[in-house]
Design an enzyme around this catalytic site. Sequence first.
Site, short mmCIF file in Angstrom:
data_model
loop_
_atom_site.label_atom_id
_atom_site.label_comp_id
_atom_site.label_asym_id
_atom_site.label_seq_id
_atom_site.Cartn_x
_atom_site.Cartn_y
_atom_site.Cartn_z
N SER A 1 2.82 15.28 -36.60
CA SER A 1 2.68 14.64 -35.28
C SER A 1 2.03 15.61 -34.29
CB SER A 1 4.04 14.16 -34.75
OG SER A 1 4.99 15.19 -34.82
N HIS B 1 8.21 36.05 -35.56
CA HIS B 1 7.64 36.80 -34.44
C HIS B 1 7.19 38.21 -34.86
CE1 HIS B 1 9.71 34.01 -31.28
NE2 HIS B 1 8.73 33.43 -31.94
N ARG C 1 3.29 29.19 -36.22
CA ARG C 1 4.00 28.56 -35.10
C ARG C 1 3.81 27.04 -35.11
NH1 ARG C 1 2.78 29.05 -28.91
NH2 ARG C 1 4.85 28.68 -28.02
N HIS D 1 6.60 24.11 -34.77
CA HIS D 1 6.53 23.10 -33.71
C HIS D 1 6.36 21.70 -34.28
CE1 HIS D 1 5.64 25.86 -30.04
NE2 HIS D 1 6.56 26.36 -30.83
N ASP D 2 5.70 21.58 -35.42
CA ASP D 2 5.60 20.27 -36.05
C ASP D 2 6.97 19.82 -36.54
OD1 ASP D 2 4.41 17.93 -37.03
OD2 ASP D 2 4.26 18.79 -39.04
N PRO E 1 12.79 25.06 -28.50
CA PRO E 1 13.54 26.05 -27.72
C PRO E 1 12.62 26.76 -26.72
CG PRO E 1 13.06 26.88 -29.93
CD PRO E 1 12.59 25.46 -29.91
N VAL F 1 9.84 18.73 -33.98
CA VAL F 1 9.65 17.53 -33.18
C VAL F 1 9.32 16.38 -34.13
CG1 VAL F 1 8.32 16.48 -31.32
CG2 VAL F 1 8.80 18.94 -31.26
N GLY G 1 10.33 15.87 -37.04
CA GLY G 1 10.23 16.28 -38.43
C GLY G 1 8.83 16.73 -38.81
N ASP H 1 5.85 15.99 -39.89
CA ASP H 1 5.06 14.77 -40.10
C ASP H 1 3.66 14.89 -39.51
OD1 ASP H 1 5.60 14.78 -37.42
OD2 ASP H 1 6.05 12.63 -37.31
N ASN I 1 2.74 23.66 -26.64
CA ASN I 1 1.71 23.63 -27.68
C ASN I 1 0.31 24.00 -27.18
OD1 ASN I 1 3.53 22.97 -29.64
ND2 ASN I 1 3.25 20.76 -29.41
N GLU J 1 1.81 15.35 -28.51
CA GLU J 1 2.54 16.64 -28.57
C GLU J 1 1.64 17.84 -28.29
OE1 GLU J 1 4.68 17.16 -32.33
OE2 GLU J 1 5.34 15.09 -32.15
#
Length: 324
Positions: A75, A190, A61, A65-66, A160, A69, A71, A73, A93, A87
Site C-alpha cells: 500500500s 537503524h 525502512r 512502513h509498508d 511510531p 500500515v 500489513g 500489501d 514517508n 500513504e
Amino acid sequence: MLRLSHEFIFFVFAILVAQTKAKQLDSHYYEQTCPHVERIIRDVVHKATLSDTKVPPRILRMFFHDCFVRGCDASVLLDSTDDNLAEKDGPPNISLRAYYVIDKAKAKLEKACPQTVSCADIIAIAARDVVNLAGGPYWNVLKGRKDGKTSRANETLDLPTPSFNATKLIKLFSKKGLGIKDLVTLSGAHTLGFSHCSSFKSRIHRFDDNFDMDPSMDIMFANTLKQKCASKHNRDNNNSGYYLDSTSSVFDNEYYKRLVARKGVLATDQALYNDYRTKFLVESYARYEALFFVEFAASMVKLGNLGVNDHHHGEVREKCRFVN
Ligand code: HEM
C-alpha cells in the site's frame, strides 16, 4: 461440560485458522512460475545501491512502513489520486523516496513472468537483499503476498514517532503481534541510514524546563548534533541531519554499541537502553553481533507476515504505483 467442549472446539478452530494464514506464504512460492525472481530483484537492488548509497536504508525502512500500515500489501507504493492522498504522501514517508528501485524490479519481472510477482513480495525480497549486501544476515523470504487496493495517508499515523517512550513502543509493537525482542531487534535496522534534524531536534534544544539537551545523551555527542542542526545555515537547510550509526552503510551491531555509549540519535533508540525491559537485549546485541544477526532475520520474517493478503483480498499489480 458442554460449554467446555465448545470452548475447546473454538480453540482448535482458532489454531487451524492461524496455521492456514501462516501457510499462505512459502519460500518456494514462485519456483514454478518465476524461478529467477530473487536473482532479478537482487540485480536491480545491487545496481541501484552502487549508484546511490541512500537506496539500502530507504528500502529497508519502506518494508517496515509498508508492513505496519494495513500489513505487507505494498500500500506504501500506490500513488495519490485526485480524490485520495496515499500513504507515500503521509509525513513519515516523505523521505522514503526509493520507489523507483521497486518500479525497475517490477518492470523486469513483468517481462520475465507477467502478472505473477506481487509488489509486496518485491519489497520483502529487496529489504532482505539490502541488509545482506550491506554485510548483514541472509534469510529465506516467504512469498505469496498479494497487493492491496487501498492506501490512505492518514493511516501513516499508525507508525511510531521518534518521541515515543519505551512503553508506547512496546504497546504499538504488541498491537501488531510483535514482542519486546522484535522491537529491540528490528530497531537495529537503524544501523543503516540517516535522520533529519527534525526527527531529533527536541533532544538538543529546549529539552525540558531543567535541561536544554537530553541528559541521557553523551554530552559531546549532543554538542555534535547541536552543531549539525542548530546553526542558522543548517536550520535553514531542511536536509541537515546525522547518520543513525557511525558505520551507516554497513549492517553491523555498531548501533547497539552506540546506545550503550549513550550516543543514540533518536530518543526512541536511546530509550531502548534506558528502559529496564529492553536494556539487557541492547547489551547482548552490542556484545554478540552473531546473535543480533540471527534474531534480526527471525524478526524480519515475523514483520513480513503482518496482515498478509491472500488472492481473495488482493491482486498482483501490473504496475506497483496503481491498482489494476
Ligand atoms: C521502533 C520504532 C521506530 C521509530 C520511532 C523509527 C523512526 C525513524 C525516524 C524518525 C527516522 C529518521 C527519518 C528522517 O529523519 O528522515 C528513521 C530512519 C530509519 N528507519 Fe526507523 N524507526 C523505527 C523502527 C524502524 C524499523 C523497525 C525499521 C526497519 C526494520 C526502521 C528502518 C529505518 C531506516 C533504515 C532508517 C534510515 C532511513 C534513511 O536513511 O533514509 N526503523 N526511523
